[in-house]
Design an enzyme around this catalytic site. Structure first.
Site, PDB file in Angstrom:
ATOM      1  N   HIS A 275       6.266  36.262  -3.013  1.00  0.00           N
ATOM      2  CA  HIS A 275       6.712  37.059  -4.173  1.00  0.00           C
ATOM      3  C   HIS A 275       7.604  38.200  -3.666  1.00  0.00           C
ATOM      4  CE1 HIS A 275       6.789  38.807  -8.076  1.00  0.00           C
ATOM      5  NE2 HIS A 275       5.586  39.326  -8.155  1.00  0.00           N
ATOM      6  N   HIS A 315      12.511  29.000  -7.014  1.00  0.00           N
ATOM      7  CA  HIS A 315      11.959  29.907  -8.023  1.00  0.00           C
ATOM      8  C   HIS A 315      11.170  29.096  -9.039  1.00  0.00           C
ATOM      9  CE1 HIS A 315      11.698  33.075 -11.046  1.00  0.00           C
ATOM     10  NE2 HIS A 315      11.987  33.894 -10.062  1.00  0.00           N
ATOM     11  N   ASP A 371      15.925  37.452  -3.694  1.00  0.00           N
ATOM     12  CA  ASP A 371      15.550  37.993  -2.380  1.00  0.00           C
ATOM     13  C   ASP A 371      16.462  37.540  -1.258  1.00  0.00           C
ATOM     14  OD1 ASP A 371      12.450  37.588  -3.776  1.00  0.00           O
ATOM     15  OD2 ASP A 371      13.112  39.513  -2.998  1.00  0.00           O
TER      16      ASP A 371
HETATM   17  C1  SDX Z   1      10.246  36.390  -6.504  1.00  0.00           C
HETATM   18  O1  SDX Z   1       8.178  34.736 -10.677  1.00  0.00           O
HETATM   19  C2  SDX Z   1       9.141  35.547 -10.523  1.00  0.00           C
HETATM   20  O2  SDX Z   1       9.883  35.811 -11.466  1.00  0.00           O
HETATM   21  C3  SDX Z   1       9.310  36.122  -9.123  1.00  0.00           C
HETATM   22  C4  SDX Z   1      10.520  37.011  -8.899  1.00  0.00           C
HETATM   23  C5  SDX Z   1      10.437  38.273  -9.715  1.00  0.00           C
HETATM   24  O3  SDX Z   1      11.498  38.860  -9.977  1.00  0.00           O
HETATM   25  O4  SDX Z   1       9.299  38.717 -10.007  1.00  0.00           O
HETATM   26  O5  SDX Z   1      11.704  36.328  -9.224  1.00  0.00           O
HETATM   27  C6  SDX Z   1      10.605  37.470  -7.436  1.00  0.00           C
HETATM   28  O6  SDX Z   1       9.098  36.263  -6.153  1.00  0.00           O
HETATM   29  C7  SDX Z   1      11.332  35.422  -6.087  1.00  0.00           C
HETATM   30  C8  SDX Z   1      10.786  34.290  -5.182  1.00  0.00           C
HETATM   31  C9  SDX Z   1      10.684  34.855  -3.768  1.00  0.00           C
HETATM   32  N1  SDX Z   1       9.947  33.886  -2.889  1.00  0.00           N
HETATM   33  C10 SDX Z   1      10.602  33.178  -1.959  1.00  0.00           C
HETATM   34  O7  SDX Z   1      11.834  33.183  -1.782  1.00  0.00           O
HETATM   35  C11 SDX Z   1       9.675  32.341  -1.074  1.00  0.00           C
HETATM   36  C12 SDX Z   1      10.240  30.937  -0.929  1.00  0.00           C
HETATM   37  N2  SDX Z   1      10.171  30.283  -2.245  1.00  0.00           N
HETATM   38  C13 SDX Z   1       8.984  29.655  -2.604  1.00  0.00           C
HETATM   39  O8  SDX Z   1       7.854  29.687  -1.848  1.00  0.00           O
HETATM   40  C14 SDX Z   1       8.906  29.000  -3.956  1.00  0.00           C
HETATM   41  O9  SDX Z   1      10.138  28.523  -4.273  1.00  0.00           O
HETATM   42  C15 SDX Z   1       8.356  29.866  -5.063  1.00  0.00           C
HETATM   43  C16 SDX Z   1       7.029  30.442  -4.699  1.00  0.00           C
HETATM   44  C17 SDX Z   1       9.312  30.957  -5.358  1.00  0.00           C
HETATM   45  C18 SDX Z   1       8.200  28.980  -6.300  1.00  0.00           C
HETATM   46  O10 SDX Z   1       7.243  28.061  -5.990  1.00  0.00           O
HETATM   47  P1  SDX Z   1       6.772  26.967  -7.075  1.00  0.00           P
HETATM   48  O11 SDX Z   1       7.483  27.112  -8.363  1.00  0.00           O
HETATM   49  O12 SDX Z   1       5.274  27.005  -7.110  1.00  0.00           O
HETATM   50  O13 SDX Z   1       7.315  25.661  -6.470  1.00  0.00           O
HETATM   51  P2  SDX Z   1       6.473  24.707  -5.567  1.00  0.00           P
HETATM   52  O14 SDX Z   1       5.786  25.517  -4.496  1.00  0.00           O
HETATM   53  O15 SDX Z   1       5.650  23.848  -6.462  1.00  0.00           O
HETATM   54  O16 SDX Z   1       7.625  23.848  -4.853  1.00  0.00           O
HETATM   55  C19 SDX Z   1       8.183  22.718  -5.494  1.00  0.00           C
HETATM   56  C20 SDX Z   1       8.755  21.898  -4.350  1.00  0.00           C
HETATM   57  C21 SDX Z   1       7.748  21.660  -3.232  1.00  0.00           C
HETATM   58  O17 SDX Z   1       8.181  20.485  -2.535  1.00  0.00           O
HETATM   59  P3  SDX Z   1       7.238  19.148  -2.672  1.00  0.00           P
HETATM   60  O18 SDX Z   1       5.827  19.595  -2.317  1.00  0.00           O
HETATM   61  O19 SDX Z   1       7.365  18.764  -4.135  1.00  0.00           O
HETATM   62  O20 SDX Z   1       7.826  18.160  -1.730  1.00  0.00           O
HETATM   63  O21 SDX Z   1       9.839  22.630  -3.732  1.00  0.00           O
HETATM   64  C22 SDX Z   1       9.479  22.930  -2.385  1.00  0.00           C
HETATM   65  C23 SDX Z   1       7.971  22.802  -2.273  1.00  0.00           C
HETATM   66  O22 SDX Z   1       7.603  22.477  -0.944  1.00  0.00           O
HETATM   67  N3  SDX Z   1       9.931  24.298  -2.166  1.00  0.00           N
HETATM   68  C24 SDX Z   1      10.580  24.697  -1.090  1.00  0.00           C
HETATM   69  C25 SDX Z   1      10.878  26.062  -1.323  1.00  0.00           C
HETATM   70  N4  SDX Z   1      10.381  26.425  -2.513  1.00  0.00           N
HETATM   71  C26 SDX Z   1       9.783  25.330  -3.039  1.00  0.00           C
HETATM   72  N5  SDX Z   1      10.944  24.041   0.044  1.00  0.00           N
HETATM   73  C27 SDX Z   1      11.621  24.770   0.953  1.00  0.00           C
HETATM   74  N6  SDX Z   1      11.954  26.079   0.800  1.00  0.00           N
HETATM   75  C28 SDX Z   1      11.595  26.744  -0.315  1.00  0.00           C
HETATM   76  N7  SDX Z   1      11.924  28.011  -0.458  1.00  0.00           N
END
Ligand code: SDX
Length: 436
Positions: A275, A315, A371
């Site tokens: 996050h 996201h 981010d």
């Molecule tokens: C913020 O919610 C908000 O609005 C948050 C925010 C705000 O303003 O409050 O926007 C701020 O938190 C932005 C996000 C910052 N976090 C990151 O950058 C960390 C990296 N990103 C993630 O971990 C992820 O994308 C999330 C947590 C942001 C979202 O996760 P989800 O929606 O639960 O998606 P998921 O984990 O179910 O992933 C779906 C697929 C998976 O692959 P499979 O298991 O289906 O094969 O996408 C992959 C994940 O492995 N995946 C990624 C990835 N993010 C998701 N693979 C590689 N790199 C990534 N960054």
């Protein structure tokens, strides 16, 4: 006119049920059914009825809200109907905070009064300095912020009167005003530098910069380009509907806890690398990659799962470019014109270029989020990576408080208490230890 309902047939009993469909502002974005309506779907009189199972609340609306609208498919972000692009271009963070909290942009008199109310509360009790002095000098500033914001609840016991409008307003002024002071004090403590008191002749962001970076000069003069850039970054981070930390703010508010304790909990949620901690994780990732020629190798480790995530990408809502990332990318040029280009920018641009052409990321709708570029800007401005999530917390404070206020005024809301799907043991009798 079509009936606005679902007809559900339970194949276990052959019974049909009419479930009404509710709508928000947009008929094609947010139509819903009440989860409680599913409880009448039973196989027998003693059956509890149906629940919905939704880990991480990927498709569950916890509330009705008028604060922020996101459209993840179209990359739209609006605060109270105003686009993030227009607010970033024309507004200030303090004016945007007023909009989030009150629903309308302030007129001149309202803005002047709001500015005065906030700046008047920027000082903290002298005992707070002793509290911060008690933290290890290497303490992560987010840990210090969680502790000191929570401690404010002990200095303002009247904050518990959350159903009184004047009381709510006073705590909102206090939190908006003191968060930058606490953040700056935590930063100065980590450097072993004396605390710098607020200068109420400066802007909200200018005063924050003053408390961070003033040395022996009589009055700190913020660089106007950096002051404007930080103000825009605060606007971009001010609210984001029901993200993890805002959901925590609402959950703690639902037990009628005071706003300082609720905000401390929200900061703790924001601290996580998935996050608000992501911008710090992005810089660690870029530094580890080190150079443009090592980007393809790093991308391979993400796709193989050796490295879990490409930080700053992906996201829960945006399945396209995060509109805030677009603005951040442009803002970087303004900041770098003063600070010099962050050498890691080239690595970030190459990482984005390669990822946006790779089916692994495209098929998962993974694009840069807010981010991905914000950390590069903060680092160029002189912030250590530990301060990145703290900057996020200062900005998001306005959104947390707007959502806290909306929760308390929402007649639909009650204490947060989700149900569960029990998968444990059936009833069984105790066995004495000698017989196990
Ligand atoms: C913020 O919610 C908000 O609005 C948050 C925010 C705000 O303003 O409050 O926007 C701020 O938190 C932005 C996000 C910052 N976090 C990151 O950058 C960390 C990296 N990103 C993630 O971990 C992820 O994308 C999330 C947590 C942001 C979202 O996760 P989800 O929606 O639960 O998606 P998921 O984990 O179910 O992933 C779906 C697929 C998976 O692959 P499979 O298991 O289906 O094969 O996408 C992959 C994940 O492995 N995946 C990624 C990835 N993010 C998701 N693979 C590689 N790199 C990534 N960054």
């Amino acid at each position: 006119m079509k009936t606005q309902s679902l007809t559900i047939t339970d194949n276990r009993t052959g019974k049909s049920y009419e479930i009404p469909i509710q709508y928000g502002t947009y008929p094609d974005y947010g139509a819903s059914i009440s989860a409680l309506d599913l409880r009448k779907i039973k196989v027998s009189a003693q059956d509890f009825g149906l629940l919905t199972y939704d880990p991480g609340y990927t498709n569950t609306a916890s509330c009705k809200s008028s604060v922020t609208f996101l459209d993840g498919e179209k990359g739209i972000l609006r605060y109270r109907g105003y686009s993030i692009e227009q607010l970033a271009e024309n507004s200030t963070y303090l004016e945007t905070a007023y909009l989030l909290l009150n629903g309308e942009l302030p007129n001149q008199t309202q803005l002047a009064g709001w500015h005065e109310d906030v700046l008047e509360h920027t000082f903290v009790h002298e005992n707070i300095k002793k509290l911060i002095d008690g933290f290890h000098h290497k303490a992560h500033p987010m840990g210090t912020l969680v502790g000191t914001v929570g401690a404010l609840s002990t200095f303002y016991p009247d904050a518990k009167n959350i159903h009184e409008t004047d009381c709510r307003d006073r705590q909102i002024w206090r939190l908006m005003a003191k968060m930058p002071t606490l953040a700056a004090f935590a930063y100065r403590h980590s450097l072993g530098l004396p605390y710098v008191y607020p200068d109420q002749s400066l802007s909200y962001v200018g005063n924050f910069m003053n408390m961070l970076w003033k040395k022996s000069e009589l009055q700190y003069q913020p660089n106007p380009i950096l002051e404007k850039a930080l103000d825009v970054l605060f606007i971009l981070h001010a609210d984001h509907e029901q993200n993890c930390s805002t959901s925590v703010m609402r959950a703690v508010a639902s037990s009628y806890s005071d706003p300082f304790s609720a905000t401390s909990s929200a900061i703790a949620a924001l601290y996580g690398p998935l996050h608000g901690g992501a911008n710090e994780a992005v810089l660690h990732m870029l530094a580890e990659i080190g150079s443009v020629d090592r980007v393809p190798e790093f991308i391979k480790t993400v796709k193989s799962g050796e490295v879990s995530r490409l930080m700053g990408f992906g996201h829960r809502v945006y399945k396209h470019y995060d509109p805030r990332a677009t603005i951040c990318k442009k803002l970087a040029n303004d900041v770098f014109s003063v600070t010099g280009v962050n050498p890691l920018l080239a690595v970030a641009l190459e990482l984005e270029r390669v990822a946006l052409q790779d089916d692994y990321f495209i098929s998962r709708n993974l694009y840069p989020n807010v981010d991905f570029y914000s950390g590069l800007i903060y680092q160029a401005m002189g912030f250590p990576v530990g301060m990145f999530p703290v900057l996020f917390a200062i900005a998001r404070n306005a959104g947390w408080l707007a959502q806290w206020k909306e929760f308390l005024l929402d007649p639909d809301q009650k204490i947060a208490r989700p149900r569960q799907i029990y998968c444990g043991d059936q009833a069984r009798d105790y066995i004495a230890v000698d017989n196990r």
